[in-house]
Write a protein that holds these residues in place. Structure first.
Motif, PDB file in Angstrom:
ATOM      1  N   LYS A   1     -79.607 -97.254-152.656  1.00 32.09           N
ATOM      2  CA  LYS A   1     -80.980 -97.694-152.446  1.00 32.09           C
ATOM      3  C   LYS A   1     -81.349 -98.720-153.515  1.00 32.09           C
ATOM      4  O   LYS A   1     -80.888 -98.633-154.656  1.00 32.09           O
ATOM      5  CB  LYS A   1     -81.947 -96.504-152.542  1.00 32.09           C
TER       6      LYS A   1
ATOM      7  N   LYS B   1     -82.273-101.932-133.127  1.00 31.83           N
ATOM      8  CA  LYS B   1     -82.100-100.586-133.688  1.00 31.83           C
ATOM      9  C   LYS B   1     -80.611-100.233-133.865  1.00 31.83           C
ATOM     10  O   LYS B   1     -80.076 -99.346-133.179  1.00 31.83           O
ATOM     11  CB  LYS B   1     -82.790 -99.546-132.799  1.00 31.83           C
TER      12      LYS B   1
ATOM     13  N   CYS C   1     -81.170-104.982-146.385  1.00 32.94           N
ATOM     14  CA  CYS C   1     -80.937-103.915-145.413  1.00 32.94           C
ATOM     15  C   CYS C   1     -81.497-102.584-145.934  1.00 32.94           C
ATOM     16  O   CYS C   1     -82.148-101.840-145.202  1.00 32.94           O
ATOM     17  CB  CYS C   1     -79.441-103.761-145.139  1.00 32.94           C
ATOM     18  N   ALA C   2     -81.226-102.316-147.199  1.00 32.13           N
ATOM     19  CA  ALA C   2     -81.687-101.063-147.799  1.00 32.13           C
ATOM     20  C   ALA C   2     -83.213-100.994-147.815  1.00 32.13           C
ATOM     21  O   ALA C   2     -83.805 -99.957-147.497  1.00 32.13           O
ATOM     22  CB  ALA C   2     -81.133-100.926-149.214  1.00 32.13           C
ATOM     23  N   LYS C   3     -83.846-102.106-148.176  1.00 30.61           N
ATOM     24  CA  LYS C   3     -85.306-102.139-148.231  1.00 30.61           C
ATOM     25  C   LYS C   3     -85.920-101.977-146.852  1.00 30.61           C
ATOM     26  O   LYS C   3     -87.016-101.428-146.702  1.00 30.61           O
ATOM     27  CB  LYS C   3     -85.771-103.458-148.858  1.00 30.61           C
ATOM     28  N   ALA C   4     -85.191-102.449-145.811  1.00 30.98           N
ATOM     29  CA  ALA C   4     -85.691-102.349-144.438  1.00 30.98           C
ATOM     30  C   ALA C   4     -85.266-101.040-143.774  1.00 30.98           C
ATOM     31  O   ALA C   4     -85.517-100.838-142.584  1.00 30.98           O
ATOM     32  CB  ALA C   4     -85.184-103.537-143.627  1.00 30.98           C
ATOM     33  N   ASN C   5     -84.619-100.155-144.545  1.00 34.04           N
ATOM     34  CA  ASN C   5     -84.120 -98.864-144.026  1.00 34.04           C
ATOM     35  C   ASN C   5     -83.158 -99.038-142.855  1.00 34.04           C
ATOM     36  O   ASN C   5     -83.158 -98.247-141.895  1.00 34.04           O
ATOM     37  CB  ASN C   5     -85.295 -97.965-143.603  1.00 34.04           C
ATOM     38  N   LEU C   6     -82.329-100.063-142.936  1.00 38.54           N
ATOM     39  CA  LEU C   6     -81.307-100.298-141.921  1.00 38.54           C
ATOM     40  C   LEU C   6     -79.985 -99.696-142.408  1.00 38.54           C
ATOM     41  O   LEU C   6     -79.635 -99.816-143.583  1.00 38.54           O
ATOM     42  CB  LEU C   6     -81.126-101.798-141.671  1.00 38.54           C
ATOM     43  N   PRO C   7     -79.235 -99.036-141.512  1.00 40.24           N
ATOM     44  CA  PRO C   7     -77.961 -98.397-141.908  1.00 40.24           C
ATOM     45  C   PRO C   7     -76.860 -99.434-142.118  1.00 40.24           C
ATOM     46  O   PRO C   7     -76.551-100.209-141.216  1.00 40.24           O
ATOM     47  CB  PRO C   7     -77.645 -97.499-140.709  1.00 40.24           C
TER      48      PRO C   7
ATOM     49  N   LYS D   1     -83.318-105.851-136.558  1.00 42.95           N
ATOM     50  CA  LYS D   1     -84.176-104.664-136.393  1.00 42.95           C
ATOM     51  C   LYS D   1     -84.592-104.456-134.940  1.00 42.95           C
ATOM     52  O   LYS D   1     -84.827-103.324-134.508  1.00 42.95           O
ATOM     53  CB  LYS D   1     -85.427-104.787-137.273  1.00 42.95           C
TER      54      LYS D   1
END
Length: 317
Positions: free
Chosen positions: A123, A52, A72-78, A49
Motif C-alpha cells: 500500500k 473492474k 493502482c494501489a491508491k485506486a484500490n485496483l488489484p 477502472k
C-alpha cells in the motif's frame, strides 16, 4: 485455459517503457497506450477502472513501473508486479517468440490469467512509512556518531552530559527498529523478502530495511544492473592512450553504505565472503577494494535469491 473461471475474469497486461505504457485488457481485446507520466497514468487508471479488473499484471523493469503501481494501489485496483524471467518462460511454453509492444502487453495479460500470480499487498501508505522511518533512522545514526565523536575529545566533566543523550538516541533507535519490524510483519510482500534477505549470514535488519525501501526492483534485475544500482560496479577510466584504474561511481549511496558496514561483519561470520576477501587481499588488492568486491558479490547473490524465492545456500556463490 478458457474455463468458466477465466471467462469471468478481466485481466489487464501492462508493458512498461520509459516513455509509454502499453495496456491490453483480456478477454475484451482492448488495447491502448498512454504516456508513462502523471497525466498518462491517470488516464490509464480511469480507463481500466471501467472494466473492474480481476488483476492488473505489470512486468517489473526497474523503477519505471513504480508510479503506475502506486496509482493502482491508491485506486484500490488489484495488481501484480511480475518477474520478467517468469513471463519469458511462459512465452516459451506457449510458443510466442514475436515481440511488439502490443504482443508483449497481450502476453502479460495472458500470463496473469493463466498463472494467477498472487496479488501484491503493498500500500502507498506502507511504502511511504517505510521510507520515512528509514530516513529518521539515518538521522538518529548521524546524531549518534557525532555525539560519540564528541565523547572521545571532551573532558570527563562534559561526558556526563553526553552519555544521557546517547542513551536517549539508542532508545529511540530501538523503538524505531521495532516499528520497522512490525511494518514488515504486516505486509506479506515485505515479510517474505525480508526472510530471504536475512537468511544470508552477515545480513541483518539494517540492510534488509534499506533494500526493501530503496531498492524495490531487487529480484527483477540482471547481475550487472543490481551492482550498478547501488554503485559497486567498476567502470573503465580510459581516454586515448590513458588507462586509469577501474572505479565505482553513482548508484544509491544509502544502500551501499549499509551493505559496506554489513560486509565488515560478513567477512567474519560468512565463509563465502571471508574466502573471497582473503583471496583478493592475497592477490594484492587493497582492503577497501576487496570489501567493495565482496559487496558486489553480496548484492548479486541477494538479487538471485529474491528472484528465485530461495533462502541462503553457500553453494549458490
Amino acid at each position: 485455459m478458457n474455463n468458466k473461471n477465466n471467462q469471468n475474469e478481466i485481466n489487464v497486461g501492462v508493458d512498461t517503457g520509459k516513455s509509454q505504457l502499453d495496456i491490453y485488457i483480456r478477454p475484451l481485446d482492448i488495447y491502448f497506450t498512454v504516456t508513462n507520466d502523471e497525466i498518462g497514468i491517470k488516464k490509464a487508471i480511469k480507463e481500466i477502472k471501467k472494466y473492474k479488473p480481476t488483476r492488473i499484471t505489470i512486468e517489473a523493469t526497474g523503477r519505471l513501473e513504480q508510479d503506475f503501481i502506486m496509482a493502482c494501489a491508491k485506486a484500490n485496483l488489484p495488481f501484480v508486479v511480475a518477474n520478467p524471467a517468469h513471463i519469458k518462460k511462459f512465452a516459451g511454453a506457449i510458443g510466442q517468440h514475436a515481440k511488439t509492444d502490443k504482443l508483449d502487453a497481450q502476453l502479460i495479460a495472458y500470463y496473469g490469467e493463466a498463472i494467477k500470480p498472487k496479488l501484491s499487498m503493498l500500500k502507498p501508505a506502507t511504502m511511504q512509512l517505510m521510507s520515512d522511518l528509514l530516513s529518521r533512522r539515518r538521522q538518529l545514526i548521524g546524531l549518534q556518531t557525532m555525539e560519540k565523536n564528541r565523547l572521545k575529545i571532551m573532558p570527563k566533566t562534559i561526558s556526563s552530559m553526553i552519555n544521557p543523550i546517547l542513551t536517549a538516541i539508542k532508545n529511540q533507535l530501538d523503538k524505531l527498529d521495532q516499528k520497522l519490524l512490525k511494518l514488515m510483519e504486516s505486509c506479506d510482500d515485505y515479510k517474505t523478502k525480508n526472510m530471504i534477505i536475512q537468511s544470508m549470514p552477515g545480513v541483518g535488519n539494517v540492510v534488509a530495511f534499506n533494500l526493501l525501501s530503496d531498492m524495490p526492483e531487487l529480484g527483477y534485475l540482471t547481475n550487472k544492473q543490481a551492482s550498478s544500482l547501488i554503485g559497486v560496479a567498476p567502470f573503465n577510466k580510459e581516454s586515448g592512450i590513458y588507462r586509469g584504474t577501474r572505479q565505482i561511481r553513482g548508484g544509491r549511496p544509502k544502500i551501499r553504505t549499509a551493505m559496506y558496514m554489513a560486509m565488515m561483519s560478513a567477512i567474519q561470520c560468512n565463509s563465502v565472503f571471508k574466502g573471497t576477501y582473503e583471496r583478493l587481499l592475497a592477490a594484492g588488492k587493497t582492503k577497501k577494494t576487496a570489501l567493495i568486491a565482496c559487496v558486489r558479490k553480496m548484492i548479486v547473490i541477494l538479487n538471485s535469491m529474491v528472484r528465485d524465492g530461495v533462502m541462503w545456500d553457500p553453494k549458490m556463490s
